[in-house]
Design a protein around this motif. Structure first.
Motif, PDB file in Angstrom:
ATOM      1  N   ALA A 115       0.845  -1.212   0.000  1.00  0.00           N
ATOM      2  CA  ALA A 115       0.000   0.000   0.000  1.00  0.00           C
ATOM      3  C   ALA A 115       0.876   1.255   0.000  1.00  0.00           C
ATOM      4  O   ALA A 115       0.602   2.223  -0.729  1.00  0.00           O
ATOM      5  CB  ALA A 115      -0.933  -0.005   1.206  1.00  0.00           C
ATOM      6  N   LEU A 116       1.950   1.242   0.780  1.00  0.00           N
ATOM      7  CA  LEU A 116       2.859   2.402   0.822  1.00  0.00           C
ATOM      8  C   LEU A 116       3.555   2.604  -0.517  1.00  0.00           C
ATOM      9  O   LEU A 116       3.749   3.738  -0.982  1.00  0.00           O
ATOM     10  CB  LEU A 116       3.899   2.215   1.928  1.00  0.00           C
ATOM     11  N   MET A 117       3.945   1.499  -1.147  1.00  0.00           N
ATOM     12  CA  MET A 117       4.600   1.584  -2.459  1.00  0.00           C
ATOM     13  C   MET A 117       3.643   2.191  -3.490  1.00  0.00           C
ATOM     14  O   MET A 117       4.012   3.094  -4.255  1.00  0.00           O
ATOM     15  CB  MET A 117       5.059   0.184  -2.915  1.00  0.00           C
ATOM     16  N   ASP A 118       2.397   1.701  -3.487  1.00  0.00           N
ATOM     17  CA  ASP A 118       1.390   2.219  -4.428  1.00  0.00           C
ATOM     18  C   ASP A 118       1.185   3.714  -4.216  1.00  0.00           C
ATOM     19  O   ASP A 118       1.122   4.493  -5.168  1.00  0.00           O
ATOM     20  CB  ASP A 118       0.041   1.507  -4.219  1.00  0.00           C
ATOM     21  N   GLU A 119       1.100   4.079  -2.950  1.00  0.00           N
ATOM     22  CA  GLU A 119       0.831   5.476  -2.617  1.00  0.00           C
ATOM     23  C   GLU A 119       1.975   6.382  -3.081  1.00  0.00           C
ATOM     24  O   GLU A 119       1.758   7.448  -3.661  1.00  0.00           O
ATOM     25  CB  GLU A 119       0.652   5.582  -1.096  1.00  0.00           C
ATOM     26  N   LEU A 120       3.204   5.927  -2.854  1.00  0.00           N
ATOM     27  CA  LEU A 120       4.368   6.731  -3.249  1.00  0.00           C
ATOM     28  C   LEU A 120       4.451   6.866  -4.775  1.00  0.00           C
ATOM     29  O   LEU A 120       4.767   7.946  -5.304  1.00  0.00           O
ATOM     30  CB  LEU A 120       5.654   6.110  -2.683  1.00  0.00           C
ATOM     31  N   GLU A 121       4.146   5.787  -5.474  1.00  0.00           N
ATOM     32  CA  GLU A 121       4.148   5.863  -6.946  1.00  0.00           C
ATOM     33  C   GLU A 121       3.114   6.876  -7.421  1.00  0.00           C
ATOM     34  O   GLU A 121       3.379   7.687  -8.304  1.00  0.00           O
ATOM     35  CB  GLU A 121       3.838   4.482  -7.546  1.00  0.00           C
ATOM     36  N   LEU A 122       1.953   6.814  -6.798  1.00  0.00           N
ATOM     37  CA  LEU A 122       0.859   7.697  -7.197  1.00  0.00           C
ATOM     38  C   LEU A 122       1.171   9.158  -6.874  1.00  0.00           C
ATOM     39  O   LEU A 122       0.970  10.041  -7.707  1.00  0.00           O
ATOM     40  CB  LEU A 122      -0.419   7.244  -6.466  1.00  0.00           C
ATOM     41  N   MET A 123       1.704   9.391  -5.667  1.00  0.00           N
ATOM     42  CA  MET A 123       1.927  10.795  -5.282  1.00  0.00           C
ATOM     43  C   MET A 123       3.105  11.443  -6.006  1.00  0.00           C
ATOM     44  O   MET A 123       3.236  12.665  -5.999  1.00  0.00           O
ATOM     45  CB  MET A 123       2.018  10.963  -3.756  1.00  0.00           C
ATOM     46  N   THR A 124       3.943  10.650  -6.671  1.00  0.00           N
ATOM     47  CA  THR A 124       5.059  11.244  -7.420  1.00  0.00           C
ATOM     48  C   THR A 124       4.869  11.080  -8.942  1.00  0.00           C
ATOM     49  O   THR A 124       5.770  11.397  -9.716  1.00  0.00           O
ATOM     50  CB  THR A 124       6.405  10.598  -7.016  1.00  0.00           C
ATOM     51  N   ALA A 125       3.687  10.610  -9.325  1.00  0.00           N
ATOM     52  CA  ALA A 125       3.468  10.249 -10.738  1.00  0.00           C
ATOM     53  C   ALA A 125       3.598  11.431 -11.699  1.00  0.00           C
ATOM     54  O   ALA A 125       3.850  11.238 -12.891  1.00  0.00           O
ATOM     55  CB  ALA A 125       2.109   9.578 -10.898  1.00  0.00           C
ATOM     56  N   GLN A 126       3.442  12.653 -11.187  1.00  0.00           N
ATOM     57  CA  GLN A 126       3.524  13.819 -12.078  1.00  0.00           C
ATOM     58  C   GLN A 126       4.960  14.336 -12.196  1.00  0.00           C
ATOM     59  O   GLN A 126       5.230  15.258 -12.952  1.00  0.00           O
ATOM     60  CB  GLN A 126       2.639  14.972 -11.556  1.00  0.00           C
ATOM     61  N   ASN A 127       5.874  13.811 -11.394  1.00  0.00           N
ATOM     62  CA  ASN A 127       7.245  14.331 -11.359  1.00  0.00           C
ATOM     63  C   ASN A 127       8.084  13.830 -12.535  1.00  0.00           C
ATOM     64  O   ASN A 127       7.842  12.746 -13.062  1.00  0.00           O
ATOM     65  CB  ASN A 127       7.922  13.931 -10.046  1.00  0.00           C
ATOM     66  N   ASP A 128       9.095  14.646 -12.888  1.00  0.00           N
ATOM     67  CA  ASP A 128       9.901  14.273 -14.054  1.00  0.00           C
ATOM     68  C   ASP A 128      11.362  14.721 -13.937  1.00  0.00           C
ATOM     69  O   ASP A 128      12.118  14.633 -14.883  1.00  0.00           O
ATOM     70  CB  ASP A 128       9.243  14.877 -15.311  1.00  0.00           C
ATOM     71  N   GLU A 129      11.773  15.193 -12.747  1.00  0.00           N
ATOM     72  CA  GLU A 129      13.169  15.672 -12.607  1.00  0.00           C
ATOM     73  C   GLU A 129      14.135  14.487 -12.638  1.00  0.00           C
ATOM     74  O   GLU A 129      15.070  14.445 -13.424  1.00  0.00           O
ATOM     75  CB  GLU A 129      13.336  16.404 -11.276  1.00  0.00           C
ATOM     76  N   VAL A 130      13.901  13.549 -11.722  1.00  0.00           N
ATOM     77  CA  VAL A 130      14.710  12.327 -11.641  1.00  0.00           C
ATOM     78  C   VAL A 130      13.751  11.156 -11.487  1.00  0.00           C
ATOM     79  O   VAL A 130      12.780  11.248 -10.737  1.00  0.00           O
ATOM     80  CB  VAL A 130      15.665  12.379 -10.417  1.00  0.00           C
TER      81      VAL A 130
END
Ligand code: IPE
Ligand code: IPE
Ligand code: MG
Length: 241
Positions: A115-130
């Motif tokens: 659940a934590l992994m899913d959440e982290l993927e989702l909350m950073t899904a818009q990022n594109d720096e690294v």
């Protein structure tokens, strides 16, 4: 440290086998988990360094499909460290523009961690720096086997013809399907083996094996390796003019 302007032909994708936590702890007369905690602290600095080094993709090996063979207390300590790490670092990663992905087989992991992994993927899904990819319960052979199973299911369902299976098709079924292949694979701790990491993807990667134990691997050393990569001749089987 290297500035971006100095690195013109640096690696776009670096993969790291973060090895040596246990020996680092042992050398200090401390339990192995102490080394894993020290290793986790190193991750952040090296992720941060990527921006300045022009490394767009960083993939790190955190737990292999073979690491279940360790003692129950080390395995459960590592799993709890992964949960802690995600809870502690999630906001910072998001705010620093890091997009996080996980590769590996999730089925053996506990529900809270998934659940934590899913959440982290989702909350950073818009990022594109690294783009940070964390390999957790990952094994290259396991990944190819899982990919082949799904590919065979698509063939059986008539979605794919056997004659259409080639070097372009198969990687679409791998966990890394959205990532470019690694240009450079670094392993710390002095072992010169790849321990089942990114087998398909690293077919043409450059390798760098360093003696430093992972908890001692500084952004300065990382920067030096990235800079020296630019001097390598990558031929990909051809003869350069
Ligand atoms: C790497 O460090 C981290 C994991 C495999 C989880 P090790 O735990 O393998 O450390 P050494 O190789 O025993 O020193
Ligand atoms: C590879 O290190 C796996 C990770 C770094 C997560 P290991 O320490 O597990 O590999 P071996 O046992 O030396 O091959
Ligand atoms: Mg090891």
């Amino acid at each position: 440290m290297a500035s971006e302007s100095e690195i013109t032909n640096g690696p776009k994708h670096v993969a790291i086998i973060m090895d040596g936590n246990g020996r680092w702890a042992q050398a200090r007369g401390r339990p192995r988990l102490f080394g894993h905690h020290a290793g986790a602290k190193r991750v952040k600095q090296n992720v941060r360094a990527c921006k300045g080094l022009g490394v767009k993709y960083l993939t790190i090996f955190a737990f292999s499909t073979e690491n279940w063979k360790r003692t129950q207390s080390e395995v459960s300590g590592l799993m709890s460290l992964f949960r802690q790490y995600i809870r502690r670092e999630a906001r910072g990663l998001r705010d620093e523009g890091v997009r996080v992905r996980f590769i590996g087989d999730r089925v053996k992991l506990d529900d809270k961690l998934i659940a934590l992994m899913d959440e982290l993927e989702l909350m950073t899904a818009q990022n594109d720096e690294v783009h940070l990819t964390i390999a957790l319960n990952y094994g290259g052979r396991d990944e190819v086997a899982r990919a082949t199973k799904r590919l065979a299911q698509d063939v059986a369902a008539g979605l794919l013809k056997p004659q259409d299976v080639d070097e372009e098709t198969l990687p679409k079924y791998l966990d890394t399907y959205v990532l470019p292949d690694p240009d450079l694979v670094i392993r710390t701790s002095g072992e010169a083996r790849i321990s089942n990491f990114l087998l398909w993807q690293s077919a043409y990667a450059e390798y760098e094996f360093v003696d430093t134990l992972w908890p001692d691997f500084s952004p300065e050393e990382f920067g030096k390796i990235v800079k020296s990569y630019g001097r390598r001749d990558r031929r990909f089987g051809a003869v350069l003019a």
